[in-house]
Design a protein around this motif. Sequence first.
Motif, PDB file in Angstrom:
ATOM      1  N   TRP A 113       0.839  -1.197   0.000  1.00 58.04           N
ATOM      2  CA  TRP A 113       0.000   0.000   0.000  1.00 58.04           C
ATOM      3  C   TRP A 113       0.868   1.238   0.000  1.00 58.04           C
ATOM      4  O   TRP A 113       1.736   1.361   0.844  1.00 58.04           O
ATOM      5  CB  TRP A 113      -0.914   0.002   1.216  1.00 58.04           C
ATOM      6  CG  TRP A 113      -1.981   1.051   1.115  1.00 58.04           C
ATOM      7  CD1 TRP A 113      -1.979   2.284   1.688  1.00 58.04           C
ATOM      8  CD2 TRP A 113      -3.194   0.958   0.367  1.00 58.04           C
ATOM      9  NE1 TRP A 113      -3.112   2.971   1.355  1.00 58.04           N
ATOM     10  CE2 TRP A 113      -3.873   2.184   0.540  1.00 58.04           C
ATOM     11  CE3 TRP A 113      -3.757  -0.023  -0.454  1.00 58.04           C
ATOM     12  CZ2 TRP A 113      -5.097   2.447  -0.064  1.00 58.04           C
ATOM     13  CZ3 TRP A 113      -4.965   0.246  -1.034  1.00 58.04           C
ATOM     14  CH2 TRP A 113      -5.626   1.449  -0.840  1.00 58.04           C
ATOM     15  N   PRO A 114       0.679   2.140  -0.959  1.00 59.39           N
ATOM     16  CA  PRO A 114      -0.270   2.047  -2.072  1.00 59.39           C
ATOM     17  C   PRO A 114       0.271   1.174  -3.189  1.00 59.39           C
ATOM     18  O   PRO A 114       1.486   0.938  -3.267  1.00 59.39           O
ATOM     19  CB  PRO A 114      -0.397   3.507  -2.530  1.00 59.39           C
ATOM     20  CG  PRO A 114       0.939   4.107  -2.224  1.00 59.39           C
ATOM     21  CD  PRO A 114       1.405   3.434  -0.968  1.00 59.39           C
ATOM     22  N   SER A 115      -0.611   0.709  -4.041  1.00 55.05           N
ATOM     23  CA  SER A 115      -0.213  -0.143  -5.160  1.00 55.05           C
ATOM     24  C   SER A 115      -0.458   0.581  -6.478  1.00 55.05           C
ATOM     25  O   SER A 115      -1.476   1.249  -6.639  1.00 55.05           O
ATOM     26  CB  SER A 115      -1.021  -1.443  -5.130  1.00 55.05           C
ATOM     27  OG  SER A 115      -0.737  -2.233  -6.269  1.00 55.05           O
ATOM     28  N   ARG A 116       0.464   0.437  -7.398  1.00 60.90           N
ATOM     29  CA  ARG A 116       0.370   1.143  -8.675  1.00 60.90           C
ATOM     30  C   ARG A 116      -0.907   0.818  -9.421  1.00 60.90           C
ATOM     31  O   ARG A 116      -1.533   1.701 -10.010  1.00 60.90           O
ATOM     32  CB  ARG A 116       1.582   0.762  -9.546  1.00 60.90           C
ATOM     33  CG  ARG A 116       1.635   1.505 -10.885  1.00 60.90           C
ATOM     34  CD  ARG A 116       2.650   0.859 -11.820  1.00 60.90           C
ATOM     35  NE  ARG A 116       2.260  -0.498 -12.142  1.00 60.90           N
ATOM     36  CZ  ARG A 116       1.336  -0.806 -13.046  1.00 60.90           C
ATOM     37  NH1 ARG A 116       0.701   0.141 -13.695  1.00 60.90           N
ATOM     38  NH2 ARG A 116       1.037  -2.066 -13.279  1.00 60.90           N
ATOM     39  N   ILE A 117      -1.337  -0.447  -9.393  1.00 59.64           N
ATOM     40  CA  ILE A 117      -2.472  -0.873 -10.203  1.00 59.64           C
ATOM     41  C   ILE A 117      -3.733  -0.094  -9.851  1.00 59.64           C
ATOM     42  O   ILE A 117      -4.539   0.239 -10.715  1.00 59.64           O
ATOM     43  CB  ILE A 117      -2.724  -2.403 -10.067  1.00 59.64           C
ATOM     44  CG1 ILE A 117      -3.893  -2.855 -10.942  1.00 59.64           C
ATOM     45  CG2 ILE A 117      -2.953  -2.806  -8.626  1.00 59.64           C
ATOM     46  CD1 ILE A 117      -3.651  -2.721 -12.414  1.00 59.64           C
ATOM     47  N   PHE A 118      -3.917   0.268  -8.574  1.00 61.58           N
ATOM     48  CA  PHE A 118      -5.136   0.968  -8.178  1.00 61.58           C
ATOM     49  C   PHE A 118      -4.955   2.486  -8.097  1.00 61.58           C
ATOM     50  O   PHE A 118      -5.864   3.191  -7.659  1.00 61.58           O
ATOM     51  CB  PHE A 118      -5.659   0.428  -6.851  1.00 61.58           C
ATOM     52  CG  PHE A 118      -6.213  -0.962  -6.973  1.00 61.58           C
ATOM     53  CD1 PHE A 118      -7.374  -1.188  -7.686  1.00 61.58           C
ATOM     54  CD2 PHE A 118      -5.556  -2.043  -6.417  1.00 61.58           C
ATOM     55  CE1 PHE A 118      -7.891  -2.468  -7.822  1.00 61.58           C
ATOM     56  CE2 PHE A 118      -6.065  -3.326  -6.547  1.00 61.58           C
ATOM     57  CZ  PHE A 118      -7.231  -3.541  -7.254  1.00 61.58           C
ATOM     58  N   TYR A 119      -3.806   2.975  -8.534  1.00 56.23           N
ATOM     59  CA  TYR A 119      -3.591   4.415  -8.496  1.00 56.23           C
ATOM     60  C   TYR A 119      -3.229   5.005  -9.847  1.00 56.23           C
ATOM     61  O   TYR A 119      -3.519   6.171 -10.112  1.00 56.23           O
ATOM     62  CB  TYR A 119      -2.491   4.757  -7.484  1.00 56.23           C
ATOM     63  CG  TYR A 119      -3.011   4.836  -6.076  1.00 56.23           C
ATOM     64  CD1 TYR A 119      -3.443   6.030  -5.530  1.00 56.23           C
ATOM     65  CD2 TYR A 119      -3.105   3.683  -5.295  1.00 56.23           C
ATOM     66  CE1 TYR A 119      -3.944   6.101  -4.242  1.00 56.23           C
ATOM     67  CE2 TYR A 119      -3.597   3.741  -4.009  1.00 56.23           C
ATOM     68  CZ  TYR A 119      -4.019   4.953  -3.485  1.00 56.23           C
ATOM     69  OH  TYR A 119      -4.520   5.002  -2.211  1.00 56.23           O
ATOM     70  N   HIS A 120      -2.590   4.200 -10.680  1.00 54.42           N
ATOM     71  CA  HIS A 120      -2.081   4.770 -11.933  1.00 54.42           C
ATOM     72  C   HIS A 120      -2.536   4.028 -13.181  1.00 54.42           C
ATOM     73  O   HIS A 120      -2.193   4.437 -14.282  1.00 54.42           O
ATOM     74  CB  HIS A 120      -0.548   4.812 -11.898  1.00 54.42           C
ATOM     75  CG  HIS A 120       0.010   5.596 -10.752  1.00 54.42           C
ATOM     76  ND1 HIS A 120      -0.149   6.962 -10.641  1.00 54.42           N
ATOM     77  CD2 HIS A 120       0.689   5.206  -9.646  1.00 54.42           C
ATOM     78  CE1 HIS A 120       0.429   7.391  -9.530  1.00 54.42           C
ATOM     79  NE2 HIS A 120       0.934   6.350  -8.903  1.00 54.42           N
ATOM     80  N   SER A 121      -3.304   2.966 -13.022  1.00 55.23           N
ATOM     81  CA  SER A 121      -3.737   2.193 -14.183  1.00 55.23           C
ATOM     82  C   SER A 121      -5.157   2.568 -14.582  1.00 55.23           C
ATOM     83  O   SER A 121      -5.914   3.136 -13.790  1.00 55.23           O
ATOM     84  CB  SER A 121      -3.678   0.687 -13.877  1.00 55.23           C
ATOM     85  OG  SER A 121      -2.344   0.299 -13.605  1.00 55.23           O
TER      86      SER A 121
END
Length: 409
Positions: free
Chosen positions: A44-52
């Motif tokens: 946390w945080p994870s790229r998939i849920f912030y930048h994808s």
Amino acid sequence: MRKLCFDEDKLNEYYSNHFVSDLEDYFSIPNDTNEIKYVGKPHWPSRIFYHSSAEDQMMFIALTSYMLAAEEVLMRIIPSSPNYEFYECLNLFGYPIAPIAKARYGLESMLEHCEISQKFWCFDEVAALRDAMKVVEPFMNERFQHHMKTWNNGYFAEYITDDIPAKIHRVITEGLQMLYSKHYTYQGLTGTVLTHRDFADYFPNRFFEQFRKYFSCATDNGNHLEVLYVYDHGNERWADEMPGQTAKENLLFASIMLYQVIAEQSILDVAPKASNDFHKAFGWPMISSGPGGGPYLHPLKMLEYAGLSPMKYEAPLLLEYVKKVFYYLRQEMNTILNRRDSVIKDKEAASRFFEQCDGHARSRIRKYLDRQEKSIQELLVKWTTSPEDCWYKMLESEGIPLMMPIKDS
């Protein structure tokens, strides 16, 4: 939420180029003493849920769901000891081992344990996952079965029977049904229940486009549209045409227009000289009923002229929309009256507007809105059982003027 699109080409590109790296980005994936990779705690945080993109996020969840469901099914079938070969086989396919799959709690519990189900905060997102799974399941079944049957010269081939996809599908379906039921709200027979997400998507993205099309006479005055007459003949509109694509959009359109007329009239009542600058500064359309009534006609009669008045049996449903839309747009009006820069489209016009609308005037505008919001809702309730067949007679029977007083501009 916008409509998400999934197809095999998009899925293949994501699966081939991003899924494994996104798994490793989202989860910590430690090795045990036998070099077997396991699913650890989420990062946390994870790229998939912030930048994808939303599509990539949903494909990640769908592929992870397939992974968890497949591991649960195979852990029921393949002997548990020794199981290093089984774990190695899964690792070589790109799947770290999820220990919770052994417990057979089902997909929904596994997604919760992995802190993935918490990413869903509205029903539409669960429905999007259901759509993504329709593409993911057949895509993965072929690849996964082939790998399990052929790995190490068919080491596990005897366990990979033809009913494996059906068993995986059952685990996935049961999990999705549980997620679905958690977020689903009964929508009655019409299916037109309104959420804030519906409004937040419709108002900025579709309302103004549909407004311009429905009122073809509308002129673009830079930051706002102006409609000089709302009736059908002046707008090249057949009498039975509707502004939206669906019943929900029609109800939203009518509710929003109704409030915009109320807002416009609140300025005309309190600070008529500021009316033009109100529209220029904040982009709300200027709406006139046509010769005679102009912008001063009662909002519900204005709606009737525009071909948007509810039938008696539709009034309760429109009222439910009006209650929510009025609340949302009242927040917009409060933002305007509180002089928030974020809603200003023309700073010079806004400056002139606020010069003419001091604190006392803005307080009177709010009180006008309070009265009209309440009155409109009460009238819609009475309309349902009123013997009158048009708003002119309805307003007359209630002792309400058909037009507001015209004040000097």
